[in-house]
Scaffold this motif. Sequence first.
Motif, PDB file in Angstrom:
ATOM      1  N   ASN A  13     -11.499  62.836-126.906  1.00  0.00           N
ATOM      2  CA  ASN A  13     -12.220  64.290-126.524  1.00  0.00           C
ATOM      3  C   ASN A  13     -12.542  65.184-127.940  1.00  0.00           C
ATOM      4  OD1 ASN A  13     -11.769  63.484-123.998  1.00  0.00           O
ATOM      5  ND2 ASN A  13      -9.874  64.800-123.566  1.00  0.00           N
ATOM      6  N   GLY A  14     -13.124  64.471-128.880  1.00  0.00           N
ATOM      7  CA  GLY A  14     -13.717  65.033-130.093  1.00  0.00           C
ATOM      8  C   GLY A  14     -12.582  65.286-131.033  1.00  0.00           C
ATOM      9  N   THR A  15     -11.387  64.802-130.786  1.00  0.00           N
ATOM     10  CA  THR A  15     -10.393  64.928-131.800  1.00  0.00           C
ATOM     11  C   THR A  15      -9.986  63.623-132.488  1.00  0.00           C
ATOM     12  OG1 THR A  15      -9.340  66.697-130.728  1.00  0.00           O
ATOM     13  CG2 THR A  15      -7.844  65.964-132.313  1.00  0.00           C
ATOM     14  N   ASP A  16      -9.950  63.397-133.863  1.00  0.00           N
ATOM     15  CA  ASP A  16      -9.517  62.250-134.530  1.00  0.00           C
ATOM     16  C   ASP A  16      -8.015  62.181-134.438  1.00  0.00           C
ATOM     17  OD1 ASP A  16     -12.211  61.695-134.949  1.00  0.00           O
ATOM     18  OD2 ASP A  16     -12.096  62.629-136.887  1.00  0.00           O
ATOM     19  N   HIS A  17      -7.505  60.884-134.217  1.00  0.00           N
ATOM     20  CA  HIS A  17      -6.071  60.568-134.482  1.00  0.00           C
ATOM     21  C   HIS A  17      -5.976  59.079-135.053  1.00  0.00           C
ATOM     22  CE1 HIS A  17      -5.007  63.228-131.018  1.00  0.00           C
ATOM     23  NE2 HIS A  17      -6.211  62.928-130.569  1.00  0.00           N
ATOM     24  N   ALA A  42     -14.194  57.263-120.690  1.00  0.00           N
ATOM     25  CA  ALA A  42     -15.461  56.775-121.048  1.00  0.00           C
ATOM     26  C   ALA A  42     -15.216  56.149-122.574  1.00  0.00           C
ATOM     27  CB  ALA A  42     -16.478  57.632-121.094  1.00  0.00           C
ATOM     28  N   VAL A  43     -15.482  55.243-122.952  1.00  0.00           N
ATOM     29  CA  VAL A  43     -15.367  54.773-124.279  1.00  0.00           C
ATOM     30  C   VAL A  43     -16.951  54.488-124.872  1.00  0.00           C
ATOM     31  CG1 VAL A  43     -14.509  52.560-125.947  1.00  0.00           C
ATOM     32  CG2 VAL A  43     -13.133  53.760-123.859  1.00  0.00           C
ATOM     33  N   ASP A  44     -17.027  55.100-125.888  1.00  0.00           N
ATOM     34  CA  ASP A  44     -18.591  54.926-126.641  1.00  0.00           C
ATOM     35  C   ASP A  44     -19.523  55.227-125.705  1.00  0.00           C
ATOM     36  OD1 ASP A  44     -17.197  54.474-129.103  1.00  0.00           O
ATOM     37  OD2 ASP A  44     -17.362  52.271-128.707  1.00  0.00           O
ATOM     38  N   GLY A  45     -19.209  56.171-124.623  1.00  0.00           N
ATOM     39  CA  GLY A  45     -20.122  56.674-123.728  1.00  0.00           C
ATOM     40  C   GLY A  45     -20.323  55.702-122.474  1.00  0.00           C
ATOM     41  N   ASP A  54      -4.950  48.229-120.106  1.00  0.00           N
ATOM     42  CA  ASP A  54      -3.909  47.661-120.790  1.00  0.00           C
ATOM     43  C   ASP A  54      -4.542  46.662-121.924  1.00  0.00           C
ATOM     44  OD1 ASP A  54      -1.580  48.343-119.108  1.00  0.00           O
ATOM     45  OD2 ASP A  54      -2.386  46.951-117.692  1.00  0.00           O
ATOM     46  N   GLU A  55      -5.615  46.874-122.335  1.00  0.00           N
ATOM     47  CA  GLU A  55      -6.267  46.336-123.555  1.00  0.00           C
ATOM     48  C   GLU A  55      -6.343  47.135-124.684  1.00  0.00           C
ATOM     49  OE1 GLU A  55     -10.464  45.318-122.819  1.00  0.00           O
ATOM     50  OE2 GLU A  55      -9.945  44.412-120.817  1.00  0.00           O
ATOM     51  N   PRO A  56      -5.707  46.546-125.764  1.00  0.00           N
ATOM     52  CA  PRO A  56      -5.816  47.308-127.102  1.00  0.00           C
ATOM     53  C   PRO A  56      -6.844  48.262-127.475  1.00  0.00           C
ATOM     54  CG  PRO A  56      -5.756  44.926-127.506  1.00  0.00           C
ATOM     55  CD  PRO A  56      -5.747  45.109-126.119  1.00  0.00           C
ATOM     56  N   VAL A  57      -6.633  49.481-128.085  1.00  0.00           N
ATOM     57  CA  VAL A  57      -7.586  50.401-128.272  1.00  0.00           C
ATOM     58  C   VAL A  57      -8.340  49.861-129.555  1.00  0.00           C
ATOM     59  CG1 VAL A  57      -8.032  52.575-129.278  1.00  0.00           C
ATOM     60  CG2 VAL A  57      -6.518  52.424-127.553  1.00  0.00           C
ATOM     61  N   GLY A  58      -9.619  49.847-129.708  1.00  0.00           N
ATOM     62  CA  GLY A  58     -10.385  49.408-130.753  1.00  0.00           C
ATOM     63  C   GLY A  58     -10.404  50.504-131.758  1.00  0.00           C
ATOM     64  N   ARG A  59     -10.385  49.941-132.903  1.00  0.00           N
ATOM     65  CA  ARG A  59     -10.977  50.956-134.219  1.00  0.00           C
ATOM     66  C   ARG A  59     -12.236  51.439-134.023  1.00  0.00           C
ATOM     67  NH1 ARG A  59      -9.218  47.497-137.615  1.00  0.00           N
ATOM     68  NH2 ARG A  59      -7.295  48.293-137.849  1.00  0.00           N
ATOM     69  N   ILE A  63     -13.381  58.105-127.565  1.00  0.00           N
ATOM     70  CA  ILE A  63     -12.804  58.044-126.153  1.00  0.00           C
ATOM     71  C   ILE A  63     -12.906  59.483-125.425  1.00  0.00           C
ATOM     72  CG2 ILE A  63     -10.868  57.760-124.599  1.00  0.00           C
ATOM     73  CD1 ILE A  63      -9.724  55.749-126.783  1.00  0.00           C
ATOM     74  N   GLU A  64     -13.307  59.396-124.259  1.00  0.00           N
ATOM     75  CA  GLU A  64     -13.572  60.870-123.433  1.00  0.00           C
ATOM     76  C   GLU A  64     -12.689  60.583-122.385  1.00  0.00           C
ATOM     77  OE1 GLU A  64     -15.039  63.603-124.430  1.00  0.00           O
ATOM     78  OE2 GLU A  64     -15.542  62.565-126.184  1.00  0.00           O
ATOM     79  N   VAL A  65     -11.982  61.567-122.066  1.00  0.00           N
ATOM     80  CA  VAL A  65     -10.908  61.939-120.740  1.00  0.00           C
ATOM     81  C   VAL A  65     -11.566  62.755-120.126  1.00  0.00           C
ATOM     82  CG1 VAL A  65      -8.658  62.037-119.812  1.00  0.00           C
ATOM     83  CG2 VAL A  65      -8.755  60.901-122.201  1.00  0.00           C
TER      84      VAL A  65
END
Length: 72
Positions: A13-17, A42-45, A54-59, A63-65
């Motif tokens: 949601n626009g915040t880097d982690h 949504a991931v990368d739009g 349950d898949e790993p988050v990619g570098r 991500i938009e919730v």
Amino acid sequence: MTSTSVPIGVSVNGTDHEFAETLTVRELLGRLELPTQGIALAVDGAVFPKSRWDEPVGRGWQIEVLTAVQGG
């Protein structure tokens, strides 16, 4: 041989982690105290279905919730 971990950086949601360990999408939502019910991701739009949470988050993922809003 020493093992080093590379942080995984994502934007939610626009915040880097940054996370030191690999997380699944579901774990990421929990870590950020975000809901897991009544939302869409949504991931990368592109829509990211719950069947893949349950898949790993990619570098570098963006991500938009998204939550549904009722009204008129």
